[in-house]
Design a protein around this motif. Structure first.
Motif, mmCIF file in Angstrom:
data_model
loop_
_atom_site.group_PDB
_atom_site.id
_atom_site.type_symbol
_atom_site.label_atom_id
_atom_site.label_comp_id
_atom_site.label_asym_id
_atom_site.label_seq_id
_atom_site.Cartn_x
_atom_site.Cartn_y
_atom_site.Cartn_z
ATOM 1 N N TRP A 1 0.823 -1.206 0.000
ATOM 2 C CA TRP A 1 0.000 0.000 0.000
ATOM 3 C C TRP A 1 0.859 1.259 0.000
ATOM 4 C CZ3 TRP A 1 -4.738 -0.096 -1.436
ATOM 5 C CH2 TRP A 1 -5.594 0.961 -1.182
ATOM 6 N N TYR A 2 1.880 1.289 0.828
ATOM 7 C CA TYR A 2 2.732 2.472 0.910
ATOM 8 C C TYR A 2 3.694 2.556 -0.264
ATOM 9 C CZ TYR A 2 0.686 3.306 5.398
ATOM 10 O OH TYR A 2 -0.216 3.560 6.381
ATOM 11 N N SER B 1 1.839 4.421 -3.180
ATOM 12 C CA SER B 1 0.981 5.485 -2.658
ATOM 13 C C SER B 1 0.484 6.447 -3.735
ATOM 14 C CB SER B 1 1.694 6.258 -1.562
ATOM 15 O OG SER B 1 2.841 6.902 -2.091
ATOM 16 N N GLN B 2 1.207 6.630 -4.803
ATOM 17 C CA GLN B 2 0.797 7.549 -5.864
ATOM 18 C C GLN B 2 0.152 6.837 -7.053
ATOM 19 O OE1 GLN B 2 0.876 10.820 -5.207
ATOM 20 N NE2 GLN B 2 1.692 10.175 -3.231
ATOM 21 N N ARG C 1 -4.430 2.460 -6.612
ATOM 22 C CA ARG C 1 -4.593 2.584 -5.158
ATOM 23 C C ARG C 1 -5.625 3.646 -4.833
ATOM 24 N NH1 ARG C 1 -0.645 4.654 -0.330
ATOM 25 N NH2 ARG C 1 -2.380 5.118 1.023
ATOM 26 N N GLN C 2 -5.540 4.764 -5.519
ATOM 27 C CA GLN C 2 -6.505 5.834 -5.272
ATOM 28 C C GLN C 2 -7.915 5.411 -5.677
ATOM 29 O OE1 GLN C 2 -4.670 9.142 -7.261
ATOM 30 N NE2 GLN C 2 -2.955 9.179 -5.831
#
Length: 175
Positions: free
Chosen positions: A100-101, A104-105, A109-110
């Motif tokens: 997940w980290y 992050s961009q 994921r968003q």
């Protein structure tokens, strides 16, 4: 009605654990369907009472599964249900958390985050409707639940104030 085995409880809650987007309360409709409607292991009123006890007690919302396990199979049932509800999702969260980290961009994921928010809200609202129905209350209880949800959304007040107001109205015989 045959009481469930410890293994059956554990496996059932392992599956529910993976559906618990938004916490244990999000699984209440499915939990109610399995425990009350499908297997008849307890009544709707008992289910609603156990939920009320867990909400009055300090601690996490996952306490509902412990009380259900206790009611159905004693201490071993409480332990099996709690571990079954917590372990799979915790292991999955640990594994996904590393990725997940890292991403992050990433657009996917968003998109996942935006998609999970309405699902979680829907599951929690469904849980609220189920509990009002399970408590055997009338339209006034639905109105109170809706009013509390709207007030909680638009206010920064602690939700316990809404619970206290509902308790006062119930004590005065409004419901």
């Amino acid at each position: 009605m045959t009481p469930p085995s410890i293994t059956e409880l554990f496996l059932r809650f392992c599956l529910l654990s993976l559906m618990a987007v938004g916490g244990a309360n999000a699984t209440l409709p499915e939990l109610h369907r399995q425990i009350v409607e499908t297997h008849g292991w307890m009544s709707s009123a008992e289910f609603a009472s156990l939920y009320a006890i867990t909400q009055a007690a300090p601690g996490p919302n996952v306490l509902i599964v412990s009380l259900i396990g206790w009611k159905l199979a004693g201490f071993a049932g409480a332990l099996a249900c709690t571990i079954g509800m917590c372990a799979p999702s915790s292991i999955l969260a640990y594994g996904v958390g590393k990725l997940w980290y890292r991403f992050s961009q990433s657009p996917w994921r968003q998109a996942i985050q935006r998609g999970l928010a309405p699902i979680t809200i829907g599951l929690v609202l469904g849980s609220g409707c189920l509990l009002v129905k399970a408590a055997g209350a009338g339209w006034q209880a639905y109105a109170l639940a809706a009013g509390s949800a709207v007030a909680s959304y638009h206010s920064r007040s602690n939700p316990l104030w809404w619970l206290a107001a509902a308790a006062l109205l119930g004590g005065l015989g409004a419901f």
